[in-house]
Design a protein around this motif. Sequence first.
Motif, PDB file in Angstrom:
ATOM      1  N   GLY A   6       0.780  -1.220   0.000  1.00  0.00           N
ATOM      2  CA  GLY A   6       0.000   0.000   0.000  1.00  0.00           C
ATOM      3  C   GLY A   6       0.815   1.275   0.000  1.00  0.00           C
ATOM      4  N   TRP A   7       2.118   1.162  -0.059  1.00  0.00           N
ATOM      5  CA  TRP A   7       2.960   2.344  -0.010  1.00  0.00           C
ATOM      6  C   TRP A   7       3.238   2.930  -1.381  1.00  0.00           C
ATOM      7  CZ3 TRP A   7       3.804   4.692   4.434  1.00  0.00           C
ATOM      8  CH2 TRP A   7       3.638   3.956   5.603  1.00  0.00           C
ATOM      9  N   GLY A   8       2.840   2.244  -2.423  1.00  0.00           N
ATOM     10  CA  GLY A   8       3.075   2.766  -3.767  1.00  0.00           C
ATOM     11  C   GLY A   8       4.450   2.399  -4.279  1.00  0.00           C
ATOM     12  N   TRP A   9       4.770   2.944  -5.424  1.00  0.00           N
ATOM     13  CA  TRP A   9       6.041   2.671  -6.070  1.00  0.00           C
ATOM     14  C   TRP A   9       7.138   3.535  -5.466  1.00  0.00           C
ATOM     15  CZ3 TRP A   9       6.073  -1.372  -9.283  1.00  0.00           C
ATOM     16  CH2 TRP A   9       4.859  -1.772  -9.836  1.00  0.00           C
ATOM     17  N   ALA A  10       8.336   2.969  -5.315  1.00  0.00           N
ATOM     18  CA  ALA A  10       9.474   3.703  -4.754  1.00  0.00           C
ATOM     19  C   ALA A  10      10.051   4.696  -5.749  1.00  0.00           C
ATOM     20  CB  ALA A  10      10.564   2.728  -4.316  1.00  0.00           C
ATOM     21  N   ARG A  11       9.846   4.400  -7.068  1.00  0.00           N
ATOM     22  CA  ARG A  11      10.401   5.240  -8.126  1.00  0.00           C
ATOM     23  C   ARG A  11       9.320   5.577  -9.136  1.00  0.00           C
ATOM     24  NH1 ARG A  11      15.543   1.245  -8.778  1.00  0.00           N
ATOM     25  NH2 ARG A  11      16.672   1.987  -6.956  1.00  0.00           N
ATOM     26  N   ALA A  12       9.591   6.597  -9.930  1.00  0.00           N
ATOM     27  CA  ALA A  12       8.674   6.978 -11.004  1.00  0.00           C
ATOM     28  C   ALA A  12       9.469   7.149 -12.289  1.00  0.00           C
ATOM     29  CB  ALA A  12       7.957   8.280 -10.660  1.00  0.00           C
ATOM     30  N   LEU A  33      14.140   7.693 -27.646  1.00  0.00           N
ATOM     31  CA  LEU A  33      13.257   7.767 -26.484  1.00  0.00           C
ATOM     32  C   LEU A  33      14.119   8.086 -25.263  1.00  0.00           C
ATOM     33  CD1 LEU A  33      11.034   4.620 -27.099  1.00  0.00           C
ATOM     34  CD2 LEU A  33      10.610   6.991 -27.787  1.00  0.00           C
ATOM     35  N   LYS A  34      13.596   8.911 -24.372  1.00  0.00           N
ATOM     36  CA  LYS A  34      14.369   9.310 -23.194  1.00  0.00           C
ATOM     37  C   LYS A  34      13.439   9.330 -21.986  1.00  0.00           C
ATOM     38  CE  LYS A  34      17.773  12.766 -21.801  1.00  0.00           C
ATOM     39  NZ  LYS A  34      18.439  14.016 -22.203  1.00  0.00           N
ATOM     40  N   ALA A  35      13.891   8.710 -20.903  1.00  0.00           N
ATOM     41  CA  ALA A  35      13.114   8.665 -19.664  1.00  0.00           C
ATOM     42  C   ALA A  35      13.994   9.134 -18.516  1.00  0.00           C
ATOM     43  CB  ALA A  35      12.635   7.242 -19.392  1.00  0.00           C
ATOM     44  N   ARG A  36      13.347   9.628 -17.482  1.00  0.00           N
ATOM     45  CA  ARG A  36      14.063  10.010 -16.263  1.00  0.00           C
ATOM     46  C   ARG A  36      13.463   9.222 -15.113  1.00  0.00           C
ATOM     47  NH1 ARG A  36      14.763  15.580 -12.903  1.00  0.00           N
ATOM     48  NH2 ARG A  36      16.929  15.209 -12.302  1.00  0.00           N
ATOM     49  N   ILE A  37      14.319   8.625 -14.310  1.00  0.00           N
ATOM     50  CA  ILE A  37      13.881   7.871 -13.144  1.00  0.00           C
ATOM     51  C   ILE A  37      14.134   8.734 -11.908  1.00  0.00           C
ATOM     52  CG2 ILE A  37      14.076   5.703 -11.859  1.00  0.00           C
ATOM     53  CD1 ILE A  37      13.263   5.437 -14.871  1.00  0.00           C
ATOM     54  N   VAL A  38      13.071   8.925 -11.129  1.00  0.00           N
ATOM     55  CA  VAL A  38      13.186   9.732  -9.909  1.00  0.00           C
ATOM     56  C   VAL A  38      12.628   8.958  -8.722  1.00  0.00           C
ATOM     57  CG1 VAL A  38      13.062  11.954 -11.125  1.00  0.00           C
ATOM     58  CG2 VAL A  38      10.961  10.889 -10.267  1.00  0.00           C
ATOM     59  N   ARG A  42      11.017  11.992  -2.845  1.00  0.00           N
ATOM     60  CA  ARG A  42      11.784  13.238  -2.896  1.00  0.00           C
ATOM     61  C   ARG A  42      11.875  13.831  -4.297  1.00  0.00           C
ATOM     62  NH1 ARG A  42      15.794   9.759  -0.728  1.00  0.00           N
ATOM     63  NH2 ARG A  42      16.957  10.424  -2.544  1.00  0.00           N
ATOM     64  N   HIS A  43      11.481  13.064  -5.310  1.00  0.00           N
ATOM     65  CA  HIS A  43      11.583  13.474  -6.720  1.00  0.00           C
ATOM     66  C   HIS A  43      13.026  13.719  -7.144  1.00  0.00           C
ATOM     67  CE1 HIS A  43       7.254  13.599  -6.934  1.00  0.00           C
ATOM     68  NE2 HIS A  43       7.266  14.295  -5.818  1.00  0.00           N
ATOM     69  N   ALA A  44      13.962  13.117  -6.413  1.00  0.00           N
ATOM     70  CA  ALA A  44      15.385  13.223  -6.743  1.00  0.00           C
ATOM     71  C   ALA A  44      15.728  12.198  -7.820  1.00  0.00           C
ATOM     72  CB  ALA A  44      16.225  12.965  -5.493  1.00  0.00           C
ATOM     73  N   PRO A  45      16.663  12.513  -8.728  1.00  0.00           N
ATOM     74  CA  PRO A  45      17.059  11.558  -9.762  1.00  0.00           C
ATOM     75  C   PRO A  45      17.701  10.313  -9.152  1.00  0.00           C
ATOM     76  CG  PRO A  45      18.515  13.469  -9.772  1.00  0.00           C
ATOM     77  CD  PRO A  45      17.419  13.764  -8.800  1.00  0.00           C
ATOM     78  N   VAL A  46      17.498   9.172  -9.824  1.00  0.00           N
ATOM     79  CA  VAL A  46      18.080   7.911  -9.376  1.00  0.00           C
ATOM     80  C   VAL A  46      19.097   7.465 -10.428  1.00  0.00           C
ATOM     81  CG1 VAL A  46      17.630   5.547  -8.650  1.00  0.00           C
ATOM     82  CG2 VAL A  46      15.928   7.325  -8.191  1.00  0.00           C
ATOM     83  N   ALA A  47      20.367   7.403 -10.030  1.00  0.00           N
ATOM     84  CA  ALA A  47      21.452   7.032 -10.951  1.00  0.00           C
ATOM     85  C   ALA A  47      21.660   5.524 -10.978  1.00  0.00           C
ATOM     86  CB  ALA A  47      22.744   7.724 -10.524  1.00  0.00           C
ATOM     87  N   ASP A  48      22.221   5.040 -12.090  1.00  0.00           N
ATOM     88  CA  ASP A  48      22.670   3.663 -12.267  1.00  0.00           C
ATOM     89  C   ASP A  48      21.549   2.629 -12.094  1.00  0.00           C
ATOM     90  OD1 ASP A  48      24.732   1.937 -13.046  1.00  0.00           O
ATOM     91  OD2 ASP A  48      25.158   1.408 -10.964  1.00  0.00           O
ATOM     92  N   VAL A  49      20.404   2.919 -12.663  1.00  0.00           N
ATOM     93  CA  VAL A  49      19.266   2.001 -12.654  1.00  0.00           C
ATOM     94  C   VAL A  49      19.064   1.477 -14.076  1.00  0.00           C
ATOM     95  CG1 VAL A  49      16.752   1.850 -12.355  1.00  0.00           C
ATOM     96  CG2 VAL A  49      18.120   3.176 -10.762  1.00  0.00           C
ATOM     97  N   ARG A  74      21.345   2.086 -18.701  1.00  0.00           N
ATOM     98  CA  ARG A  74      21.366   2.510 -17.301  1.00  0.00           C
ATOM     99  C   ARG A  74      21.224   4.025 -17.226  1.00  0.00           C
ATOM    100  NH1 ARG A  74      21.984  -1.919 -14.540  1.00  0.00           N
ATOM    101  NH2 ARG A  74      22.203  -0.945 -12.506  1.00  0.00           N
ATOM    102  N   THR A  75      20.641   4.491 -16.143  1.00  0.00           N
ATOM    103  CA  THR A  75      20.483   5.929 -15.960  1.00  0.00           C
ATOM    104  C   THR A  75      21.829   6.573 -15.644  1.00  0.00           C
ATOM    105  OG1 THR A  75      19.916   5.612 -13.620  1.00  0.00           O
ATOM    106  CG2 THR A  75      18.084   5.813 -15.175  1.00  0.00           C
ATOM    107  N   ASP A  76      21.936   7.853 -16.038  1.00  0.00           N
ATOM    108  CA  ASP A  76      23.142   8.618 -15.729  1.00  0.00           C
ATOM    109  C   ASP A  76      22.987   9.271 -14.350  1.00  0.00           C
ATOM    110  OD1 ASP A  76      21.492  10.886 -16.080  1.00  0.00           O
ATOM    111  OD2 ASP A  76      22.330  11.372 -18.049  1.00  0.00           O
ATOM    112  N   ALA A  77      23.900  10.125 -13.989  1.00  0.00           N
ATOM    113  CA  ALA A  77      23.889  10.760 -12.662  1.00  0.00           C
ATOM    114  C   ALA A  77      22.651  11.624 -12.429  1.00  0.00           C
ATOM    115  CB  ALA A  77      25.152  11.601 -12.472  1.00  0.00           C
ATOM    116  N   GLN A  78      22.035  12.119 -13.508  1.00  0.00           N
ATOM    117  CA  GLN A  78      20.820  12.934 -13.395  1.00  0.00           C
ATOM    118  C   GLN A  78      19.539  12.100 -13.531  1.00  0.00           C
ATOM    119  OE1 GLN A  78      23.472  14.047 -15.559  1.00  0.00           O
ATOM    120  NE2 GLN A  78      24.222  15.058 -13.721  1.00  0.00           N
TER     121      GLN A  78
END
Length: 115
Positions: A6-12, A33-38, A42-49, A74-78
């Motif tokens: 019930g806590w939802g997804w950890a990332r978006a 295509l380009k996506a950002r994982i946050v 906190r809506h902070a970027p998630v690197a290396d996913v 994989r995601t970059d530092a941003q």
Amino acid sequence: MSAEAGWGWARAIQPAGGTGQHAGPHETFAHPLKARIVDSQRHAPVADVAVTFSWDTMSQQALFEGDEATAQVRTDAQGYAQSPQLVAGDAAGTAVFTVTAEGAAPERFEVTVDH
């Protein structure tokens, strides 16, 4: 924490480019295509996913360079992940891609092959 608890997804997954574009038959789309994982809290970027871009349409409307239907990067530092270039097929219509990353709800991206 899990979605089942019930806590939802950890990332978006946030669309960050490439979706909604058009190309003619056998043309390369202008943008990958380009996506950002946050982080969902906190809506902070998630690197290396690992992010997977998967073509899920049954006709040959668009594939990644090399005729691949799936690409994983994989995601970059941003928090950004970018697919290889997309190449339109010979059939006009909309190509749908599902973008997935661990801990995030899937997101759909679409591109269109014009007549």
